[in-house]
Design an enzyme around this catalytic site. Structure first.
Site, PDB file in Angstrom:
ATOM      1  N   HIS A 188      69.614  22.017  58.885  1.00 24.03           N
ATOM      2  CA  HIS A 188      70.149  22.116  60.252  1.00 24.03           C
ATOM      3  C   HIS A 188      69.464  23.192  61.086  1.00 24.03           C
ATOM      4  O   HIS A 188      70.007  23.672  62.095  1.00 24.03           O
ATOM      5  CB  HIS A 188      71.659  22.401  60.188  1.00 24.03           C
ATOM      6  CG  HIS A 188      72.438  21.784  61.309  1.00 24.03           C
ATOM      7  ND1 HIS A 188      73.024  22.528  62.315  1.00 24.03           N
ATOM      8  CD2 HIS A 188      72.734  20.496  61.597  1.00 24.03           C
ATOM      9  CE1 HIS A 188      73.654  21.729  63.162  1.00 24.03           C
ATOM     10  NE2 HIS A 188      73.489  20.487  62.750  1.00 24.03           N
ATOM     11  N   HIS A 288      67.961   9.676  63.351  1.00 15.05           N
ATOM     12  CA  HIS A 288      69.100  10.589  63.473  1.00 15.05           C
ATOM     13  C   HIS A 288      70.153   9.938  64.359  1.00 15.05           C
ATOM     14  O   HIS A 288      69.831   9.335  65.379  1.00 15.05           O
ATOM     15  CB  HIS A 288      68.589  11.886  64.111  1.00 15.05           C
ATOM     16  CG  HIS A 288      69.602  12.953  64.315  1.00 15.05           C
ATOM     17  ND1 HIS A 288      70.115  13.267  65.561  1.00 15.05           N
ATOM     18  CD2 HIS A 288      70.197  13.800  63.439  1.00 15.05           C
ATOM     19  CE1 HIS A 288      70.966  14.272  65.446  1.00 15.05           C
ATOM     20  NE2 HIS A 288      71.045  14.613  64.173  1.00 15.05           N
TER      21      HIS A 288
END
Length: 385
Positions: A188, A288
């Site tokens: 992340h 994504h």
């Protein structure tokens, strides 16, 4: 008069953190898009409104010329806001074209190369205490693959204890499910370069499916060293917005899986080009998608048409979606029904999702002001979320 001449552009800012776009033609054909940057919905909405002057009166079928005009027609190009606004517009135009011709978008991209798409969902991961319970729940829903955050808040150089804690999550999952469950780990962008190798050392024995965004994309030069060191496949790309952003990492050979976002990276037109570039470098595609149903439908249309697509993220049940989940604005949620870990080929015209506009209008009254959490280290300094 052109029956697909664009007449109206409408936006709906709805919870949990989404922005939907509806483009309508003079004939009444409409298409849906999802142009949003999480935490910057109003900014993207302003950009869509600004770009609409180039849309009204144009043929909705002129997708490529509109894309090129919106991208190249401004002196300053790229970036998350412009490319996300352009993405939603592009999605809506493909939706219109598919509906007007009576075929799903993947047929317009050359036809399907697969009959179903493997899916994964998110199970958290900030705390080892909940990963087993959440993974069991997802397996019961039919998933064969999950993704979790590798870390919570992480300092530039952090403790050995924190490194060991990161491995605990995936260790628990491996002990419980063996190799029956595919597990992606999302760094992340929370991890700085100095901590990536120690984390890889701890994680490698548990064979993750991939490490996502091991460093922030502005530090992609560090991937040269990380890629050479890691036995785990490297994935990145959610904060990369065009083929020009992906060009360098593909050329340097420092990525195994690219993850462009259909609501951020210029929409279906641009992600199709990015996927083709990646194929030429023998790199896999896994779009994504932590967003809503239009973004997911757009990603699936790409997945069905691209040979190097390997797995697709879904936001169903993600913690952001409290009160309003992926299927809640859909009239045909069955198209996303999971079958043994896969979503079957979408066959409805356009993007394949029917949006309940009355629910959107009600939810728009609620709206949202979602923003990223601000995290701090123990000493009070800012740390990446």
């Amino acid at each position: 008069m052109d029956a697909v001449q664009i007449e109206k552009v409408e936006l709906f800012k709805v919870p949990p953190r989404w922005l939907f776009l509806k483009i309508t033609t003079k004939e009444g054909i409409f298409g849906w898009g999802e142009p949003v940057v999480e935490g910057r919905a109003d900014t993207v909405a302003a950009c869509v409104n600004e770009l609409s002057q180039y849309l009204i009166g144009r043929s909705a079928h002129a997708i490529e010329d509109i894309w090129q005009s919106l991208y190249r027609g401004g002196f300053y190009r790229g970036g998350p806001i412009l490319m996300s606004a352009l993405a939603g517009i592009d999605q809506a135009l493909w939706d219109i074209k598919g509906k007007s011709l009576g075929v799903p978008v993947h047929e317009l991209l050359g036809g399907a190369v697969r009959q179903k798409m493997k899916m994964y969902c998110w199970i958290g991961g900030d705390s080892p205490e909940v990963v087993i319970e959440q993974a069991q729940s997802k397996l019961k829903e039919g998933y064969k693959a999950v993704k979790l955050n590798a870390t919570g808040a992480f300092e530039w150089i952090d403790s050995n204890k924190k490194i060991k804690d990161v491995a605990k999550n995936i260790q628990l999952l491996r002990e419980e499910f063996g190799d029956e469950l595919d597990i992606g780990l999302d760094f992340h962008g929370r991890v700085h370069k100095g901590m990536v190798k120690p984390l890889i050392d701890e994680l490698a024995p548990f064979r993750p499916m991939f490490i996502e965004e091991p460093v922030l994309t502005e530090n992609n030069d560090a991937l040269d060293h990380i890629y050479a060191y890691s036995p785990i496949p490297i994935a990145t790309g959610e904060r990369m917005y065009s083929r020009w952003d992906f060009k360098e990492v593909l050329h340097r050979g420092v990525v195994d899986i690219i993850q462009p976002d259909l609501s951020h990276a210029g929409g279906i037109s641009e992600v199709r080009r990015i996927a083709a570039m990646a194929e030429a470098y023998d790199v896999a595609l896994a779009p994504h998608c932590p967003l809503g149903p239009i973004s997911l439908a757009s990603a699936l249309q790409i997945d069905f048409a691209c040979i190097n697509a390997v797995i697709q993220e879904s936001s169903l049940g993600i913690h952001y979606n409290q009160g309003y989940d992926l299927l809640d604005y859909m009239e045909n949620p069955e198209v996303f029904a999971l079958e043994d870990g896969y979503i079957p080929l979408l066959k409805e015209p356009g993007l394949g999702v029917c949006i309940d506009e009355e629910k959107l209008k009600e939810a728009q009254k609620v709206g949202h002001q979602w923003s990223n959490p601000i995290w701090r280290n123990q000493d009070g300094s800012f740390t990446e979320w």
